[in-house]
Each structure stands twice: as C-alpha cells, then as structure tokens.
Design a protein around this motif. Structure first.
Motif, PDB file in Angstrom:
ATOM      1  N   ASP A  92       0.827  -1.193   0.000  1.00  0.00           N
ATOM      2  CA  ASP A  92       0.000   0.000   0.000  1.00  0.00           C
ATOM      3  C   ASP A  92       0.868   1.252   0.000  1.00  0.00           C
ATOM      4  N   VAL A  93       0.395   2.252  -0.678  1.00  0.00           N
ATOM      5  CA  VAL A  93       0.974   3.586  -0.541  1.00  0.00           C
ATOM      6  C   VAL A  93      -0.054   4.380   0.249  1.00  0.00           C
ATOM      7  N   PRO A  94       0.235   4.652   1.508  1.00  0.00           N
ATOM      8  CA  PRO A  94      -0.818   5.080   2.428  1.00  0.00           C
ATOM      9  C   PRO A  94      -1.601   6.308   1.968  1.00  0.00           C
ATOM     10  N   HIS A  95      -0.930   7.360   1.649  1.00  0.00           N
ATOM     11  CA  HIS A  95      -1.657   8.544   1.179  1.00  0.00           C
ATOM     12  C   HIS A  95      -0.645   9.485   0.580  1.00  0.00           C
ATOM     13  N   ILE A  96      -1.067  10.227  -0.404  1.00  0.00           N
ATOM     14  CA  ILE A  96      -0.161  11.203  -0.984  1.00  0.00           C
ATOM     15  C   ILE A  96      -0.785  12.580  -0.843  1.00  0.00           C
ATOM     16  N   SER A  97       0.084  13.563  -0.873  1.00  0.00           N
ATOM     17  CA  SER A  97      -0.397  14.923  -0.630  1.00  0.00           C
ATOM     18  C   SER A  97      -1.330  15.376  -1.755  1.00  0.00           C
ATOM     19  N   LEU A 116     -11.586   5.075  -8.446  1.00  0.00           N
ATOM     20  CA  LEU A 116     -10.312   5.586  -8.925  1.00  0.00           C
ATOM     21  C   LEU A 116      -9.252   4.594  -8.485  1.00  0.00           C
ATOM     22  N   ASN A 117      -8.370   4.232  -9.377  1.00  0.00           N
ATOM     23  CA  ASN A 117      -7.273   3.360  -9.008  1.00  0.00           C
ATOM     24  C   ASN A 117      -5.962   3.959  -9.465  1.00  0.00           C
ATOM     25  N   LEU A 118      -5.071   4.049  -8.531  1.00  0.00           N
ATOM     26  CA  LEU A 118      -3.755   4.579  -8.868  1.00  0.00           C
ATOM     27  C   LEU A 118      -2.728   3.569  -8.422  1.00  0.00           C
ATOM     28  N   PHE A 119      -1.928   3.093  -9.345  1.00  0.00           N
ATOM     29  CA  PHE A 119      -0.842   2.236  -8.895  1.00  0.00           C
ATOM     30  C   PHE A 119       0.454   2.524  -9.606  1.00  0.00           C
ATOM     31  N   PHE A 120       1.499   2.246  -8.865  1.00  0.00           N
ATOM     32  CA  PHE A 120       2.853   2.498  -9.319  1.00  0.00           C
ATOM     33  C   PHE A 120       3.577   1.174  -9.459  1.00  0.00           C
TER      34      PHE A 120
ATOM     35  N   ILE B 100       0.815  14.266 -10.458  1.00  0.00           N
ATOM     36  CA  ILE B 100       1.166  13.324  -9.407  1.00  0.00           C
ATOM     37  C   ILE B 100       2.686  13.228  -9.352  1.00  0.00           C
ATOM     38  N   SER B 101       3.208  13.452  -8.172  1.00  0.00           N
ATOM     39  CA  SER B 101       4.660  13.516  -8.050  1.00  0.00           C
ATOM     40  C   SER B 101       5.249  12.155  -7.726  1.00  0.00           C
ATOM     41  N   CYS B 102       5.955  11.572  -8.705  1.00  0.00           N
ATOM     42  CA  CYS B 102       6.600  10.282  -8.475  1.00  0.00           C
ATOM     43  C   CYS B 102       7.710  10.418  -7.449  1.00  0.00           C
ATOM     44  N   GLN B 103       8.300  11.594  -7.391  1.00  0.00           N
ATOM     45  CA  GLN B 103       9.365  11.804  -6.407  1.00  0.00           C
ATOM     46  C   GLN B 103       8.838  11.676  -4.990  1.00  0.00           C
ATOM     47  N   GLU B 104       7.619  12.189  -4.785  1.00  0.00           N
ATOM     48  CA  GLU B 104       7.024  12.046  -3.459  1.00  0.00           C
ATOM     49  C   GLU B 104       6.860  10.569  -3.122  1.00  0.00           C
ATOM     50  N   ILE B 105       6.386   9.789  -4.085  1.00  0.00           N
ATOM     51  CA  ILE B 105       6.205   8.365  -3.851  1.00  0.00           C
ATOM     52  C   ILE B 105       7.548   7.692  -3.580  1.00  0.00           C
ATOM     53  N   GLU B 106       8.568   8.101  -4.319  1.00  0.00           N
ATOM     54  CA  GLU B 106       9.881   7.495  -4.116  1.00  0.00           C
ATOM     55  C   GLU B 106      10.392   7.732  -2.706  1.00  0.00           C
ATOM     56  N   SER B 107      10.230   8.942  -2.220  1.00  0.00           N
ATOM     57  CA  SER B 107      10.746   9.206  -0.877  1.00  0.00           C
ATOM     58  C   SER B 107       9.827   8.601   0.182  1.00  0.00           C
ATOM     59  N   LEU B 108       8.563   8.427  -0.181  1.00  0.00           N
ATOM     60  CA  LEU B 108       7.604   7.856   0.765  1.00  0.00           C
ATOM     61  C   LEU B 108       7.809   6.348   0.918  1.00  0.00           C
ATOM     62  N   THR B 109       8.165   5.694  -0.165  1.00  0.00           N
ATOM     63  CA  THR B 109       8.208   4.231  -0.164  1.00  0.00           C
ATOM     64  C   THR B 109       9.615   3.667  -0.278  1.00  0.00           C
ATOM     65  N   GLY B 110      10.544   4.446  -0.766  1.00  0.00           N
ATOM     66  CA  GLY B 110      11.872   3.916  -1.019  1.00  0.00           C
ATOM     67  C   GLY B 110      11.999   3.194  -2.345  1.00  0.00           C
ATOM     68  N   TYR B 111      10.887   3.049  -3.049  1.00  0.00           N
ATOM     69  CA  TYR B 111      10.929   2.406  -4.359  1.00  0.00           C
ATOM     70  C   TYR B 111      11.588   3.324  -5.391  1.00  0.00           C
ATOM     71  N   ARG B 112      12.227   2.723  -6.381  1.00  0.00           N
ATOM     72  CA  ARG B 112      12.569   3.458  -7.597  1.00  0.00           C
ATOM     73  C   ARG B 112      11.401   3.281  -8.562  1.00  0.00           C
ATOM     74  N   ILE B 113      10.667   4.310  -8.830  1.00  0.00           N
ATOM     75  CA  ILE B 113       9.436   4.211  -9.628  1.00  0.00           C
ATOM     76  C   ILE B 113       9.750   4.071 -11.112  1.00  0.00           C
ATOM     77  N   HIS B 114       9.107   3.112 -11.731  1.00  0.00           N
ATOM     78  CA  HIS B 114       9.218   2.947 -13.186  1.00  0.00           C
ATOM     79  C   HIS B 114       8.008   3.534 -13.901  1.00  0.00           C
ATOM     80  N   SER B 115       6.846   3.260 -13.339  1.00  0.00           N
ATOM     81  CA  SER B 115       5.658   3.731 -14.041  1.00  0.00           C
ATOM     82  C   SER B 115       4.503   3.982 -13.085  1.00  0.00           C
ATOM     83  N   LEU B 116       3.560   4.682 -13.597  1.00  0.00           N
ATOM     84  CA  LEU B 116       2.397   5.126 -12.834  1.00  0.00           C
ATOM     85  C   LEU B 116       1.176   4.832 -13.683  1.00  0.00           C
ATOM     86  N   ASN B 117       0.169   4.237 -13.072  1.00  0.00           N
ATOM     87  CA  ASN B 117      -1.068   3.998 -13.793  1.00  0.00           C
ATOM     88  C   ASN B 117      -2.233   4.529 -13.002  1.00  0.00           C
ATOM     89  N   LEU B 118      -3.010   5.333 -13.664  1.00  0.00           N
ATOM     90  CA  LEU B 118      -4.189   5.875 -13.007  1.00  0.00           C
ATOM     91  C   LEU B 118      -5.391   5.546 -13.865  1.00  0.00           C
TER      92      LEU B 118
END
Lengths: 133, 133
Positions: A92-97, A116-120, B100-118
């Motif tokens: 899970d990605v808990p929440h984003i700003s 809405l579905n958002l996945f990385f 949607i900021s992938c950088q935020e997700i990267e720092s939030l999760t530690g993952y190196r993000i490849h892609s985003l699907n919404l």
DNA sequence: AATAATATTAGTTATTATTATTGTTTTTAT
DNA sequence: ATAAAAACAATAATAATAACTAATATTATT
C-alpha cells in the motif's frame, strides 16, 4: 454477471472477514485456501461468485497489475498500490499529498465516476540492495 | 519470462506498428487478428511473446481492469484511462491538472518508480442516458 | 559471400484463471 | 410450516496465456 443477491450467506461472510483481516492483496485462490480451513467443502466457484458480488457492490476492491490474475483488497480507505517489478510484491501507498479530483474527471469526460485506481510500479528497496537480478 | 531478445523481427515490427496506429486498447487476440492480414500464418504465441517483450522493455503499456484479459496501449504519452462499468468501453483521459509527483512516492516508499497507472471507472454519458441497465 | 551461432518463429500442447451449469441445500418471506 | 428465491457444492466448459519443439530468419564472424 447478473447478481441480484440479497440473502445472507455464511460463506460470503467468512470470505469478507478473511479478506478484511489481511494486509496482503490476495487472489481468489489464496482466499479459497483460507476459507477451506473453516468450511472444508466450500467450492472455488463460490469464492469467485462472492468476490465478484462484493466487488460489484463496492464492498471490496478488485484489481490487477496487468497480469493474469485478479487480486482483491478489503481496505476501502483512500490509498494506492505499488508493485515491485522484480519480486512482484504489492504494498500500500498510504496517502499522498496530491488530491486527485474526481469532479474534474467527471466534467472532463462526462462520466459518473465510481472509483479511482492509482498504482505504481518500480523496484523495491530490498531488490535495489540486491542489485540487478 | 526471461527475454533477452535483441534481433530484428518483422512480426514484432508489425505488431508494434498496428498497436501504435489504433486509438483503442486492444487485447492480444485483437492484435493477432489484425496481424494475420499481413502475415497470415503468424501464431498467437508470437503475438503474446512480442507484446510481453515490448511491455517489459517499456515500449508499450500493458494493463488490465481487474478482469481476465490484458490490454495494450502503444501510446506512451502521459495519460490515463477510464472504463464504463456497463458497456466496458475504455477511453483515454487526456490530461488532468493535478500532477502526481513520483518523487514524493519514491521518498515515501523507497521504491525506484518505473511507471504510474491511473484509471477510473464509472458510467459513460451514453449509458447514463440509456438509464439503469 | 559462406558459415556458424542464436534469436525468433509457427505449430502445438499444456496450464491456469475464471465462468457456466445443474441439482441440492439454506435462507427468507408469507 | 411452507413456498419461493438465493446460494450452494460439484463439476464441466471456456478463455487467456504460457511452454515446448523443431524449423527458419537474422546477425556476427570468417
């Protein structure tokens, strides 16, 4: 898939409870194995039917990562998912700003939005440490 | 799915061209039918292998709506998808104001993000007009 | 250009996930 | 208590995808 089901069923109840009590995002088969411990003669078809029913009613979420198998999530709170391309784990990605505005989408597309579905996807910290697989 | 393929193949080329030249989000089978017009004896396995190869290399996108069938998209530009829960059509959502900021997700999760699907689901304007199905 | 090495293919079979069917049991409304 | 409808277990059917194999096409090397 015409599901006008309204009656109580122990099977459905247990399926829902099991799904809600796990933090993972199980497949129908995973759930089937769990339920079997409580109802040994439950059938896989029942699991599928009820998962689809629950998903159609919006009681659970159903998604897939482009793969071949559907996965389910009993957590309806606003959150997103991330998957490691190497080890395939889903978290899970808990929440984003950033707030994604469904209203904007509605006026943009004319759709009435249900969900809405958002996945990385990417590489998880652990796999990064292990380096190129 | 270990694909260290580097050689040219006409089949792959044509598959990619066909996928890029459509605005819909076809299944492997849809593409198979199209390619057959140019290469009558191509096999479905070849289509799958190449679609997976191209998706793994990031040349195309592969997704599914929790259903049983994968769909592909040759358009790599930043855009999202929406599906009608009734008629099942899938459309592009060209762009939304929210970034949607992938950088935020990267720092939030530690993952190196490849892609985003919404993706969104709901009821399309046409089905709304037709009323409850 | 001929040859060798190997990726890719067509054709096919196997596997896996999911749905549909059928006759029986449970649940609910009367 | 009884009848109607929903849900069930068991199983068969379907659909999507992957795996296998021997032949062919592409590339690298001589």
């Amino acid at each position: 898939m015409d599901l006008k089901i309204t009656k109580y069923s122990r099977q459905r109840d247990i399926i829902l409870r099991i799904l809600r009590s796990t933090k993972c995002h199980p497949t129908a088969d995973w759930i089937y194995e769990k339920v079997k411990k409580e109802i040994p003669n439950i059938s896989l078809g029942t699991v599928y039917r009820n998962l689809n029913f629950l998903a159609d009613k919006g009681k659970i979420r159903r998604f897939s990562f482009g793969g071949t198998t559907a996965q389910f999530d009993g957590d309806l709170r606003d959150h997103y998912h991330i998957r490691c391309d190497w080890c395939k784990r889903i978290e899970d990605v808990p929440h984003i700003s950033t707030r994604i505005s469904c209203q904007e989408i509605e006026s943009l597309t004319g759709y009435r939005i249900h969900s809405l579905n958002l996945f990385f996807s990417g590489i998880c910290p652990e796999c990064q440490r292990k380096g190129e697989q």
